[in-house]
Motif scaffolding. Structure first.
Motif, PDB file in Angstrom:
ATOM      1  N   TYR A 157      -1.292  -2.254   5.573  1.00 25.90           N
ATOM      2  CA  TYR A 157      -1.517  -3.204   4.490  1.00 25.90           C
ATOM      3  C   TYR A 157      -1.917  -4.577   5.026  1.00 25.90           C
ATOM      4  N   ILE A 161      -6.369  -3.143   5.975  1.00 22.36           N
ATOM      5  CA  ILE A 161      -7.081  -3.320   4.704  1.00 22.36           C
ATOM      6  C   ILE A 161      -7.973  -4.562   4.724  1.00 22.36           C
ATOM      7  N   PRO A 162      -7.456  -5.742   5.136  1.00 26.14           N
ATOM      8  CA  PRO A 162      -8.375  -6.896   5.256  1.00 26.14           C
ATOM      9  C   PRO A 162      -9.471  -6.658   6.285  1.00 26.14           C
ATOM     10  N   ALA A 165     -12.311  -4.474   4.830  1.00 25.68           N
ATOM     11  CA  ALA A 165     -13.181  -5.241   3.919  1.00 25.68           C
ATOM     12  C   ALA A 165     -14.175  -6.076   4.717  1.00 25.68           C
ATOM     13  N   LEU A 176     -15.411  -4.513  -1.075  1.00 19.95           N
ATOM     14  CA  LEU A 176     -14.364  -3.865  -1.860  1.00 19.95           C
ATOM     15  C   LEU A 176     -14.355  -2.358  -1.631  1.00 19.95           C
ATOM     16  N   LEU A 179     -12.248  -2.098   1.433  1.00 25.12           N
ATOM     17  CA  LEU A 179     -10.852  -2.319   1.031  1.00 25.12           C
ATOM     18  C   LEU A 179     -10.296  -1.074   0.346  1.00 25.12           C
ATOM     19  N   PHE A 183      -7.219   1.234   1.618  1.00 23.85           N
ATOM     20  CA  PHE A 183      -6.074   1.342   0.710  1.00 23.85           C
ATOM     21  C   PHE A 183      -5.794   2.809   0.392  1.00 23.85           C
ATOM     22  N   ILE A 471      -2.777  -6.420  -1.873  1.00 26.26           N
ATOM     23  CA  ILE A 471      -4.122  -5.835  -1.958  1.00 26.26           C
ATOM     24  C   ILE A 471      -4.980  -6.625  -2.944  1.00 26.26           C
ATOM     25  N   VAL A 474      -6.183  -9.885  -1.378  1.00 24.09           N
ATOM     26  CA  VAL A 474      -7.303  -9.687  -0.442  1.00 24.09           C
ATOM     27  C   VAL A 474      -8.591  -9.418  -1.218  1.00 24.09           C
ATOM     28  N   ALA A 475      -8.498  -8.632  -2.278  1.00 23.03           N
ATOM     29  CA  ALA A 475      -9.685  -8.284  -3.068  1.00 23.03           C
ATOM     30  C   ALA A 475     -10.300  -9.514  -3.731  1.00 23.03           C
ATOM     31  N   TYR A 478     -13.087 -11.583  -2.134  1.00 21.58           N
ATOM     32  CA  TYR A 478     -14.472 -11.141  -2.217  1.00 21.58           C
ATOM     33  C   TYR A 478     -14.999 -11.104  -3.649  1.00 21.58           C
TER      34      TYR A 478
END
Length: 527
Positions: A157, A161-162, A165, A176, A179, A183, A471, A474-475, A478
């Motif tokens: 996590y 995940i970052p 992306a 995304l 990501l 995820f 999550i 982070v999303a 973007y």
């Protein structure tokens, strides 16, 4: 005369949106899992008193002479709402806690993982795996890395995940999508792995306790689902890559950098340094040495950790698998840390383990209340009464074949939408469904494998999952206007495909091909 325009009507929500809104609303109504277990304990006290007063009972289905069978052949609900119940509770409070199977096994395994994590080995290995992947293989590699990262709970996590992306953005693909792929691997494939990780002893301990309601001598080891979870790793990686490239990425379309909430020109891609590469090389050599030593104890016919009869099943090796998890991560972790300078002496190793234990505080508190709940459930015989009644019902409606597991997996996935913790959900449901399905004829190891499918596949679409907020944060880097609904919509195709495909794989593996879910694991239970 021109007619005035009618006021704009609010857009109707789709059925799926309303369903997910309802799940989020119901989930928010639930208290913290720790509070939930405390309330469950109080509820058992009250209901055991009521059931005991009305003398609720069922016929014991176990044959005469079977372990655990009652003397009169009847299972009675035992009331805890009396003097004897109070004495039982207060004299066993500590024993319930320290004797709860998942407590010690998870903490010991985490000590070894902590050394590998805090030295930087796991992060470097993950970045090296993802960053060196070819453009053609980058999607499947990201998901595969996500699955492997489950060995150290937070690493996927926080790091992968970052990173995924950023990697997709640097390749001109929609960030995304990267990501979502990561995820899906980290959370949607939570139970799959090539290695036996910390989740295995956690779940097997709960399963063993539940199985002993029917058979007091039954044991379930951490390796119980290893074969099936090993093959599931490749299934999740391939299926996740297909969903990313054929469904999610085309739906997202071409990325518009103007949608970002911050400047993305200075993204740090986390490339490995020369010293990190050297550390990984030495750590890899340490892994080979440790693996060779472990193999020497079990592979030869006269291996010192084989059973007394010379078999692997029931051997000291399998019974000590948690100790080997500790060694497998601790030794390469220290070697890597020594090379890169993050671990210079024993003090650094001790600090790493201490930091890991300090982060386990919430887990330990949860285990305390979960242990009391499971003990209360056992003492009252509620689990056995419900299991026998449920098994009789399944037999009455003729739902005892393998198709039963499809319904079981769906139910576990639905419950997971509101109780996001794997251990919390299994601690609640295992005492009911493990004995029930054992009475229908299925082994606890098989039941646990099916549970893990349902628990994993809906992690990625529930806001109740503990890392969902991370999550989302982070999303929004973007896509600044992205909300919970949009993120769930992106992840929904993964959840559906994983649920259907993984359930079919389970059916084929266990029932069509007759393969065991783990070393020495039976498919069917025979009293």
């Amino acid at each position: 005369m021109q007619q005035s325009a009618s006021p704009q009507q609010p857009m109707k929500k789709s059925l799926m949106t309303r369903f997910l809104d309802s799940v989020e609303y119901l989930g928010n109504l639930l208290p913290h899992p720790i509070t939930l277990f405390a309330l469950f304990c109080l509820a058992i006290l009250v209901f055991s008193g009521i059931a005991g007063y009305f003398e609720v009972s069922v016929l014991d289905p176990r044959p005469e002479g079977a372990p655990g069978r009652t003397a009169d052949g009847v299972i009675h609900v035992v009331s805890l709402l009396n003097a004897e119940g109070l004495e039982l509770i207060v004299t066993n409070l500590v024993k319930n806690f320290v004797g709860f199977a998942p407590l010690g096994t998870v903490l010991v395994a985490m000590l070894g993982v902590a050394i590998a994590e805090y030295s930087g080995l796991l992060s470097a290995a993950m970045r090296g795996l993802v960053m060196t992947a070819s453009k053609r293989m980058v999607t499947v590699t990201v998901i595969f890395a996500g699955i492997i990262s489950n060995t150290a709970s937070e690493l996927g996590y926080v790091v992968l995940i970052p990173l995924a992306a950023m990697l997709f953005h640097s390749l001109g693909r929609h960030p995304l999508a990267g990501l979502a792929a990561a995820f899906a691997g980290v959370s949607g494939g939570y139970s799959a792995n090539l290695l036996i990780g910390t989740v295995d002893p956690l779940l097997s301990g709960i399963t063993e306790t539940a199985a002993q309601m029917i058979d007091p001598t039954y044991t379930v080891g951490p390796e119980a689902n290893w074969y099936f979870m090993f093959i599931s790793t490749f299934f999740i990686a391939i299926t996740g890559a297909f969903v990313t490239e054929k469904i999610v990425e085309p739906k997202l379309g071409k990325y518009n950098v103007d949608e970002a909430s911050e400047d993305l020109t200075n993204d740090n891609m986390g490339l490995l340094t020369a010293i990190e590469k050297k550390g990984l090389m030495y750590a890899g050599f340490a892994v080979l040495v440790v693996s060779a030593l472990l193999a020497w104890t079990i592979v030869p016919d006269d291996g010192i950790l084989r059973s007394a009869t010379g078999t692997v099943a029931g051997s000291p090796f399998l019974k000590s698998i948690v100790a080997f998890i500790f060694v497998f991560f601790a030794v390469p972790g220290f070697v890597y840390g020594k090379v890169v300078g993050t671990m210079k002496n024993d003090r650094d190793v001790i600090d790493a383990m201490a930091k890991s234990m300090s982060s386990m505080g919430l887990y330990i508190v949860l285990i305390f209340f979960a242990a009391q709940f499971v003990a209360f459930f056992n003492w009252t015989n509620f689990g056995q009464v419900i299991a026998v009644s449920g098994a009789n019902f399944l037999q009455a409606i003729n739902l005892t074949g393998p198709m039963l597991f499809f319904a079981f997996i769906l139910m576990c996935g639905f419950i997971n939408l509101m109780i996001g913790s794997a251990s919390a959900q299994w601690a609640v449901t295992a005492p009911i469904f493990v004995p029930m399905l054992m009475l229908v004829g299925y082994a606890p190891e098989t039941i646990q494998a099916a549970y893990r499918i349902g628990d994993s596949t809906t992690n990625i679409i529930t806001p109740m999952m503990s890392y969902f907020g991370i999550i989302l944060a982070v999303a929004t880097r973007y896509m600044k206007n992205l909300g919970i609904g949009t993120l769930i919509a992106i992840m929904l195709p993964y959840s559906i495909c994983f649920m259907i495909g993984w359930s079919i794989l389970f059916y084929l593996w266990v029932f069509a091909f007759g393969l065991p879910v783990g070393p020495g694991a039976a498919t069917f239970y025979t009293p």
